[in-house]
Motif scaffolding. Structure first.
Motif, mmCIF file in Angstrom:
data_model
loop_
_atom_site.group_PDB
_atom_site.id
_atom_site.type_symbol
_atom_site.label_atom_id
_atom_site.label_comp_id
_atom_site.label_asym_id
_atom_site.label_seq_id
_atom_site.Cartn_x
_atom_site.Cartn_y
_atom_site.Cartn_z
ATOM 1 N N GLN A 1 -1.951 2.718 -0.579
ATOM 2 C CA GLN A 1 -1.379 1.982 -1.515
ATOM 3 C C GLN A 1 -1.529 0.560 -1.505
ATOM 4 O OE1 GLN A 1 3.147 2.455 -0.741
ATOM 5 N NE2 GLN A 1 2.884 4.757 -0.807
ATOM 6 N N TYR A 2 -2.123 -0.309 -0.513
ATOM 7 C CA TYR A 2 -2.465 -1.498 -0.489
ATOM 8 C C TYR A 2 -3.987 -1.777 -0.693
ATOM 9 C CZ TYR A 2 2.359 -1.734 1.145
ATOM 10 O OH TYR A 2 3.784 -1.632 1.362
ATOM 11 N N THR B 1 -1.794 7.558 3.714
ATOM 12 C CA THR B 1 -1.116 7.484 2.500
ATOM 13 C C THR B 1 -0.562 5.913 2.220
ATOM 14 O OG1 THR B 1 -0.473 9.696 2.600
ATOM 15 C CG2 THR B 1 0.556 8.420 0.868
ATOM 16 N N THR B 2 0.060 5.448 3.518
ATOM 17 C CA THR B 2 0.621 4.226 3.385
ATOM 18 C C THR B 2 -0.501 2.989 3.041
ATOM 19 O OG1 THR B 2 2.284 4.938 4.994
ATOM 20 C CG2 THR B 2 2.191 2.628 4.500
#
Length: 153
Positions: A18-19, A14-15
């Motif tokens: 985001q990028y 998930t982290t």
């Protein structure tokens, strides 16, 4: 334990989602080249007849040579040249060339028609030097080893 690993992997995914990955931009772009220019072909000239000759006779350098050549303009060439060799003889070359027979040369050597007015200097051996003086070999006494005296502190 397996549930903790699954939850951890989901958090990492998930982290990272985001990028976005950075867009690649090349630091250097290749230059654009134009198409090569079209040049006009070299004009073809008809062969022209010619006739030439020259000669050299230099008494300072002993350079003695000559040449003459003739062409009819249709591919036939006839000529000759001569030169003075170092041994005093003269080399004479008579040649013809055409499209059918190619290049043909007739080489002649005329012996000693000319004697150079110089000669090589005579060889002189180097002067003999006297033998070097004989000296006795130096003699040294062997060094004596003395241990330093022991000092107690």
């Amino acid at each position: 334990m397996a549930a903790k690993m699954i939850i951890f992997a989901a958090c990492v995914a998930t982290t990272l989602a985001q990028y976005a990955a950075p867009a690649y931009k090349p630091a250097y772009s290749a230059p654009a080249y134009a198409a090569p220019k079209v040049y006009a072909p070299e004009p073809a000239y008809a062969p022209a007849p010619y006739n030439f000759e020259y000669s050299v006779n230099d008494p300072h350098t002993y350079d003695v040579k000559s040449q003459q050549e003739y062409s009819d303009g249709n591919g036939y060439v006839k000529g000759s040249y001569s030169l003075l060799e170092a041994d005093g003889s003269t080399r004479v070359v008579e040649y013809t060339a055409d499209d059918h027979n190619g290049f043909n040369a007739d080489v002649k050597k005329i012996e000693a028609g000319y004697k150079a007015p110089y000669s090589a200097p005579a060889y002189k051996a180097a002067p003999a030097y006297p033998a070097p003086a004989a000296y006795p070999a130096p003699s040294y006494s062997a060094p004596a080893y003395k241990p330093a005296p022991y000092k107690a502190y």
